[in-house]
Write a protein that holds these residues in place. Structure first.
Motif, mmCIF file in Angstrom:
data_model
loop_
_atom_site.group_PDB
_atom_site.id
_atom_site.type_symbol
_atom_site.label_atom_id
_atom_site.label_comp_id
_atom_site.label_asym_id
_atom_site.label_seq_id
_atom_site.Cartn_x
_atom_site.Cartn_y
_atom_site.Cartn_z
ATOM 1 N N PHE A 82 36.624 33.706 37.067
ATOM 2 C CA PHE A 82 35.892 32.531 37.553
ATOM 3 C C PHE A 82 36.436 32.138 38.932
ATOM 4 N N TYR A 83 37.699 32.478 39.164
ATOM 5 C CA TYR A 83 38.335 32.240 40.468
ATOM 6 C C TYR A 83 39.094 33.513 40.831
ATOM 7 N N ASP A 84 39.367 33.706 42.120
ATOM 8 C CA ASP A 84 40.216 34.820 42.524
ATOM 9 C C ASP A 84 41.644 34.324 42.771
ATOM 10 N N LEU A 85 42.604 35.246 42.604
ATOM 11 C CA LEU A 85 44.018 34.852 42.637
ATOM 12 C C LEU A 85 44.517 34.630 44.064
ATOM 13 N N ASP A 86 45.591 33.844 44.190
ATOM 14 C CA ASP A 86 46.259 33.729 45.494
ATOM 15 C C ASP A 86 47.220 34.904 45.648
ATOM 16 N N LYS A 87 47.881 35.274 44.549
ATOM 17 C CA LYS A 87 48.891 36.335 44.603
ATOM 18 C C LYS A 87 48.964 37.025 43.233
ATOM 19 N N GLY A 88 49.387 38.279 43.212
ATOM 20 C CA GLY A 88 49.562 39.003 41.959
ATOM 21 C C GLY A 88 48.282 39.718 41.533
ATOM 22 N N ARG A 89 48.313 40.222 40.285
ATOM 23 C CA ARG A 89 47.151 40.985 39.794
ATOM 24 C C ARG A 89 46.916 40.702 38.321
ATOM 25 N N ILE A 90 45.652 40.770 37.927
ATOM 26 C CA ILE A 90 45.354 40.766 36.488
ATOM 27 C C ILE A 90 44.658 42.094 36.212
ATOM 28 N N LYS A 91 45.212 42.836 35.236
ATOM 29 C CA LYS A 91 44.609 44.141 34.940
ATOM 30 C C LYS A 91 44.069 44.142 33.506
ATOM 31 N N ILE A 92 42.927 44.792 33.341
ATOM 32 C CA ILE A 92 42.406 45.023 31.978
ATOM 33 C C ILE A 92 42.366 46.530 31.783
ATOM 34 N N GLY A 93 43.124 47.001 30.794
ATOM 35 C CA GLY A 93 43.195 48.454 30.550
ATOM 36 C C GLY A 93 43.548 49.211 31.822
ATOM 37 N N LEU B 76 23.919 31.395 44.295
ATOM 38 C CA LEU B 76 24.548 30.486 43.343
ATOM 39 C C LEU B 76 24.983 31.235 42.085
ATOM 40 N N ARG B 77 24.156 32.194 41.698
ATOM 41 C CA ARG B 77 24.464 32.975 40.502
ATOM 42 C C ARG B 77 25.784 33.731 40.685
ATOM 43 N N LYS B 78 26.037 34.153 41.942
ATOM 44 C CA LYS B 78 27.188 35.013 42.175
ATOM 45 C C LYS B 78 28.414 34.260 42.680
ATOM 46 N N PHE B 79 28.273 32.963 42.969
ATOM 47 C CA PHE B 79 29.415 32.246 43.512
ATOM 48 C C PHE B 79 30.528 32.093 42.492
ATOM 49 N N PRO B 80 31.787 32.124 42.980
ATOM 50 C CA PRO B 80 32.890 31.827 42.051
ATOM 51 C C PRO B 80 32.890 30.338 41.738
ATOM 52 N N MET B 81 33.629 29.948 40.685
ATOM 53 C CA MET B 81 33.647 28.542 40.287
ATOM 54 C C MET B 81 34.219 27.665 41.394
ATOM 55 N N SER B 82 35.067 28.266 42.282
ATOM 56 C CA SER B 82 35.679 27.474 43.360
ATOM 57 C C SER B 82 34.588 26.822 44.214
ATOM 58 N N PHE B 83 33.454 27.494 44.379
ATOM 59 C CA PHE B 83 32.360 26.918 45.168
ATOM 60 C C PHE B 83 31.850 25.636 44.507
ATOM 61 N N PHE C 207 48.352 30.908 41.583
ATOM 62 C CA PHE C 207 47.001 30.414 41.869
ATOM 63 C C PHE C 207 47.033 28.914 42.151
ATOM 64 N N SER C 208 46.179 28.493 43.073
ATOM 65 C CA SER C 208 46.028 27.046 43.317
ATOM 66 C C SER C 208 44.551 26.733 43.525
ATOM 67 N N TYR C 209 44.116 25.584 42.994
ATOM 68 C CA TYR C 209 42.725 25.158 43.228
ATOM 69 C C TYR C 209 42.584 24.631 44.647
ATOM 70 N N GLN C 210 43.648 23.895 45.080
ATOM 71 C CA GLN C 210 43.640 23.372 46.449
ATOM 72 C C GLN C 210 44.847 23.936 47.177
ATOM 73 N N PRO C 211 44.674 24.291 48.466
ATOM 74 C CA PRO C 211 45.791 24.876 49.200
ATOM 75 C C PRO C 211 47.037 23.974 49.127
#
Ligand SMILES: Nc1ncnc2c1ncn2[C@@H]1O[C@H](COP(=O)(O)OP(=O)(O)OP(=O)(O)O)[C@@H](O)[C@H]1O
Length: 579
Positions: free
Chosen positions: A385-396, A104-111, A343-347
């Protein structure tokens, strides 16, 4: 075999091994108990011979010794069974609980958005407790009773086929009845569990929303709904009990018929001289004990069948995909880049569509736009908190999908509009930002967040317990505590859900001052609802229906005459509005 048991009962590998051992030890324990019948049989035979022939001799001492040995064996078998079942089970259930909590600690918010809170609470508390009982009692006893009955039946067939048939016929019939019952009981148990869940949800919701229920004068109507849910639950439980009893009593009746057939057919064969009196006696004694373990375990039939739905729920948690990523995160800087993020919460229902923008270090990037445009979603995606459907988010320059979520979150301070505080002291509520912070560090952060002026008026200062979710504090004070936490954490990235939007002017001033201390030299992403808050932001990203409509500085966007200008005009009108 081991893997199958592991999956079937949602166990760890060691737990599955121990369950197999527990079933074997239960079987041995039942067989050892049955051995006493053997000694009793030989003793009865000798007694009958003595009655027929007074000169017949046998050693009572040998029988006493045999009984002592058998009782010692029963004691040892029980001791081993106890260790195999109870002790191992409690260790396993502790492991199960830790596993579930770790997951539970490691689940993404989608769970969590897919699972109901009371359903999860029930799984962690009640399902694991239930499995604890099932593993220590029901399952080993059920398997042991069937295995020992089958083994003893084989022995009886080898001894006298005809009498064994007369004694044992009821065992397969009873097992067939159980198998027939399984489908029906399983569906009743699933329905009963769903109804119990509705009741728990209703009560939990009522307790959580008691203030709103009172405010809307809905308490009476709500209590009626709770009553109905409790009544439904009661009816469902009575139905489940009756269905269970129907099958259990039928199976137990069939087992009792076994003794009757041994007597009827035994007497017939005895009269016809087809069996000796000793064989008849043996089968009478065996028949009176043979069905005991099976009879006892039938009482737990419903519990055994209900394990299935509980195991399903535990497996649901075990099988859910965890977010993975490396433990090291060493970005070149803390610029945040969105590259064609969808990104989508629901398919099939996209919330963000090809969103690209950059939030630079040492700058404030404000996310603005209409309600439901995707501002909060963007912020949630940056924190993974969620993983993307497409694309990327980069930090540095580092793709956040390659970084372990907990490692990533260590670089974030998040100040939500809805602050969550714990029923603990002010000290501990702030220390959540940095667990090993000294009291002095906590006080320093509290001063910078302007908590000091209200903390000193509290009866026990920083040691005052602030009630559930900080119920003894005002909205502005709660906000300042959450900012103090963020200051203490001193993370390089700040996510800010326009924290002062719902405050009065005085509190807002304090909170704004506290925020300005927090955001110095950081990468700041601010979700803004009021245009005047963002006028000084370095960079504005306007989101409209999940797409970037425009971006730039406030001045540039006003010149653009687009959505931003429209929103500024609308808010100016609303400020001018008078009652
Ligand atoms: N957990 C969720 N599950 C399903 N849909 C969601 C969830 N959270 C948000 N949404 C939907 O995603 C869309 C974007 O929501 P989001 O909260 O990101 O918008 P927002 O711009 O922050 O809105 P607001 O200004 O009203 O807070 C909305 O249509 C919302 O209904």
């Amino acid at each position: 075999m081991l893997e199958k048991v592991q999956k079937k009962f949602a166990l760890t590998k060691l737990g599955a091994e121990n369950l197999i051992k527990a079933c074997i030890s239960c079987t041995i324990s039942y067989i050892v108990i049955a051995m006493s019948i053997g000694v009793l049989y030989f003793f009865t035979c000798d007694m009958l011979k003595l009655l027929a022939d007074k000169s017949y001799t046998f050693s009572v001492g040998v029988y006493i010794a045999e009984f002592v040995v058998v009782f010692a064996l029963i004691y040892i078998a029980h001791y081993i069974q106890y260790n195999m079942t109870f002790l191992n089970t409690y260790t396993e259930s502790a492991r199960l609980r830790i596993n579930v909590a770790e997951k539970l600690r490691k689940f993404p918010m989608s769970f969590f958005s897919k699972r109901d809170l009371s359903d999860l609470t029930t799984t962690i508390l009640s399902d694991v407790t239930y499995m604890e009982q099932a593993l220590s009692h029901f399952i080993p006893e059920f398997v042991g009773s069937i295995a020992s009955t089958v083994l003893l039946s084989i022995g009886m067939f080898m001894f006298d086929f005809k009498m064994a048939l007369v004694a044992v016929w009821c065992v397969p019939v009873s097992i067939i009845l159980i198998l027939l019952a399984k489908k029906k009981l399983s569906s009743v148990s699933h329905k009963d569990r769903d109804i119990q869940l509705i009741r728990t949800e209703k009560i939990q919701e009522g307790l959580e929303t008691v203030r709103d229920l009172k405010a809307s004068n809905y308490t009476e109507q709500y209590l009626k709904e709770v009553d109905d849910a409790i009544d439904n639950c009661e009816k469902s439980q009575i139905k489940a009990e009756l269905t269970n009893e129907l099958f259990v009593v039928s199976s137990q009746l069939v087992l009792r018929l076994g003794i009757a057939t041994v007597v009827i057919f035994g007497v017939k064969y005895l009269m016809a001289g087809e069996i000796t009196l000793e064989v008849f006696m043996l089968f009478l004694i065996v028949a009176s004990r043979l069905y005991d373990p099976l009879n006892a375990t039938l009482q737990n039939l419903a519990a055994i069948i209900s394990c299935e739905s509980r195991v399903d729920r535990l497996n649901n948690i075990n099988d859910y995909k965890l977010q993975t990523g490396g433990d090291t995160f060493e970005p070149e800087n803390y610029d945040i880049e969105f590259e064609d993020v969808s990104f989508s919460y629901q398919p099939g229902k996209p919330v963000l569509d090809d969103v690209s923008f950059t939030a630079k270090q040492n700058e404030i990037t404000a996310l603005i736009g209409n309600s439901g445009g995707g501002k909060t979603t963007c912020a949630s995606l940056i924190a993974r908190f969620y993983d993307l459907d497409k694309g990327r988010i980069k930090i540095g320059g580092v793709d956040i999908a390659t970084v372990d979520p907990e490692v990533l979150l260590s670089k974030f301070s998040i100040v939500f509009q809805d602050v969550v505080l714990f029923n603990n002291t002010i000290f501990e509520n702030i220390r959540i930002g940095k667990k090993d912070a000294t009291d002095e560090e906590v006080k320093r952060a509290a001063e910078l967040a302007f908590c000091d002026e209200f903390v000193k008026n509290l009866p026990e200062g920083y040691d005052t317990v602030i009630g559930e979710n900080g119920s003894k504090l005002s909205g502005g004070q709660r906000q300042r505590i959450s900012i103090a936490r963020a200051i203490l954490k001193d993370a390089p990235i700040i996510l800010l859900d326009e924290a002062s939007a719902s405050l009065d002017v005085e509190s807002e001033t304090y909170v704004q001052k506290a925020l300005s201390k927090l955001i110095q030299n950081k990468t700041v992403i601010m979700i803004a609802h009021r245009m005047r808050t963002v006028a000084n932001a370095s960079h504005l990203v306007v989101l409209e229906n999940g797409r970037v409509a425009e971006e730039g500085t406030s001045g540039q966007l006003l010149e653009n005459n687009g959505l931003y200008k429209h929103m500024v005009d609308l808010q100016s009108m609303s400020y001018a509005w008078k009652i």
